[in-house]
Design an enzyme around this catalytic site. Structure first.
Site, PDB file in Angstrom:
ATOM      1  N   THR A 154       3.485 -35.642  28.567  1.00  0.00           N
ATOM      2  CA  THR A 154       2.403 -36.501  28.008  1.00  0.00           C
ATOM      3  C   THR A 154       3.119 -37.895  27.994  1.00  0.00           C
ATOM      4  O   THR A 154       4.163 -38.069  28.319  1.00  0.00           O
ATOM      5  CB  THR A 154       2.377 -36.260  26.548  1.00  0.00           C
ATOM      6  OG1 THR A 154       1.689 -34.987  26.079  1.00  0.00           O
ATOM      7  CG2 THR A 154       1.353 -37.303  25.710  1.00  0.00           C
ATOM      8  N   SER A 184      -5.349 -31.206  22.325  1.00  0.00           N
ATOM      9  CA  SER A 184      -4.243 -31.513  22.260  1.00  0.00           C
ATOM     10  C   SER A 184      -3.798 -32.396  20.997  1.00  0.00           C
ATOM     11  O   SER A 184      -4.597 -32.853  20.453  1.00  0.00           O
ATOM     12  CB  SER A 184      -3.694 -32.307  23.504  1.00  0.00           C
ATOM     13  OG  SER A 184      -3.922 -33.614  23.576  1.00  0.00           O
ATOM     14  N   ASP A 185      -2.436 -32.733  20.811  1.00  0.00           N
ATOM     15  CA  ASP A 185      -2.160 -33.328  19.938  1.00  0.00           C
ATOM     16  C   ASP A 185      -2.253 -34.992  20.066  1.00  0.00           C
ATOM     17  O   ASP A 185      -2.471 -35.526  19.049  1.00  0.00           O
ATOM     18  CB  ASP A 185      -0.587 -33.351  19.565  1.00  0.00           C
ATOM     19  CG  ASP A 185       0.218 -33.821  20.551  1.00  0.00           C
ATOM     20  OD1 ASP A 185       0.940 -34.966  20.376  1.00  0.00           O
ATOM     21  OD2 ASP A 185       0.188 -33.233  21.523  1.00  0.00           O
ATOM     22  N   GLY A 204       5.345 -32.999  23.904  1.00  0.00           N
ATOM     23  CA  GLY A 204       5.726 -31.829  23.760  1.00  0.00           C
ATOM     24  C   GLY A 204       4.717 -30.974  23.672  1.00  0.00           C
ATOM     25  O   GLY A 204       3.783 -31.031  24.179  1.00  0.00           O
ATOM     26  N   VAL A 205       4.981 -29.731  23.057  1.00  0.00           N
ATOM     27  CA  VAL A 205       4.111 -28.792  22.860  1.00  0.00           C
ATOM     28  C   VAL A 205       3.141 -29.193  21.722  1.00  0.00           C
ATOM     29  O   VAL A 205       3.179 -29.135  20.674  1.00  0.00           O
ATOM     30  CB  VAL A 205       4.535 -27.428  22.548  1.00  0.00           C
ATOM     31  CG1 VAL A 205       3.419 -26.399  22.235  1.00  0.00           C
ATOM     32  CG2 VAL A 205       5.474 -26.787  23.742  1.00  0.00           C
ATOM     33  N   GLY A 206       1.737 -29.326  22.124  1.00  0.00           N
ATOM     34  CA  GLY A 206       0.719 -30.110  21.263  1.00  0.00           C
ATOM     35  C   GLY A 206       0.574 -29.310  19.883  1.00  0.00           C
ATOM     36  O   GLY A 206       0.294 -29.865  18.707  1.00  0.00           O
TER      37      GLY A 206
END
Length: 280
Positions: A154, A184-185, A204-206
């Site tokens: 991201t 996603s976040d 990172g990991v959403g």
């Protein structure tokens, strides 16, 4: 005036020294160019501008170079938030636009400020954003070989302007090979949040970032009196309980700049007109 940007995560296990050096040089160039832009523009405008430069660089998983989803299609998400007005606008799963962050920025003037899928694309087309494929050959070969980057890519920017106003912008090309329709976040307050006290962008990991409400927690805790360091430390301690994979960048209204990651190494660069800080 301060600015900090990030470009996702770097893993020594799956990227070369040459790529690392290229990202260091790229981030330093972009953060300096964005700081120069900040001299005559607001934090809000600068955050969008900086993220557009990151979107235009195929080194990063946003805009050009975005990951391909499991059905062979690229869908991108982006958001921007003005710390003064506390308005957030964003696009989710947008296709065939060069700079999703500029579509997100255009939406700030609307009553309906977060659009997804076909609605986001229709809005973009109606507001002059041309059809543009962001796919590059590297992403297609990765997709065909069923490789992926672990959902760590991201880009984002946090800026503090000469008037003491904060803004944040975040953009992503997804994690690669995800189920179509995954959110996603980046276009949520978990990954992109600002008020008049603090602004935070995450990578990172959403799913981990959303579960932990990372950006919103950091901003809220800083607003309630914690220092940036204290707010980060508490929030990242909570992230550990779910073994969360995340990184974040932030600036507060006093000009303090901070960054942290849960696993090595988030790629970032900051600049205040004199001093650079670039990930190692």
């Amino acid at each position: 005036m301060k600015i900090i940007i990030h470009g996702g995560f770097f893993s020594e296990s799956d990227q070369s020294h040459e790529v690392k050096t290229a990202k260091q040089n790229s981030l330093k160039h972009i953060v300096q160019k964005a700081f120069e832009y900040l001299q005559t523009h607001s934090a809000f405008d600068t955050a969008a501008y900086a993220v557009s430069l990151l979107e235009d660089d195929p080194l990063y998983n946003a805009g050009i170079g975005s990951q391909i989803q499991s059905d062979g299609v690229i869908r991108m998400s982006a958001a921007i938030m003005d710390g003064e007005t506390q308005k957030l606008s964003g696009v989710i799963n947008l296709q065939d636009v060069k700079n999703p962050i500029f579509v997100a920025k255009e939406l700030i003037k609307e009553d309906d400020r977060v659009l997804g899928g076909k609605g986001a694309k229709t809005y973009a087309s109606e507001h002059g954003f041309e059809n543009f494929s962001t796919e590059i050959p590297q992403r297609r070969s990765e997709y065909e070989a069923k490789l992926h980057n672990g959902g760590k890519g991201t880009v984002g920017c946090v800026a503090l302007d000469k008037d003491g106003k904060l803004a944040v912008a975040t953009s992503t090309g997804g994690k690669g090979f995800e189920i179509p329709g995954r959110i996603s976040d980046s276009a949520t307050v978990a990954g992109n949040y600002a008020n008049s006290v603090c602004a935070v962008s995450c990578t990172g990991v959403g799913e981990d970032i959303v579960s932990n409400a990372t950006a919103a927690k950091i901003v809220t805790r800083t607003t309630d009196g914690m220092s940036l360091e204290q707010a980060f430390n508490k929030t990242f301690e909570e992230l550990k309980t779910i073994d969360g994979f995340a990184g974040a960048i932030a600036i507060d209204r006093e000009g303090n700049v901070y960054h942290q990651d849960s696993y090595p190494t988030m790629v970032f660069a900051s600049f205040d007109g004199k001093n650079f800080q670039v990930f190692q």
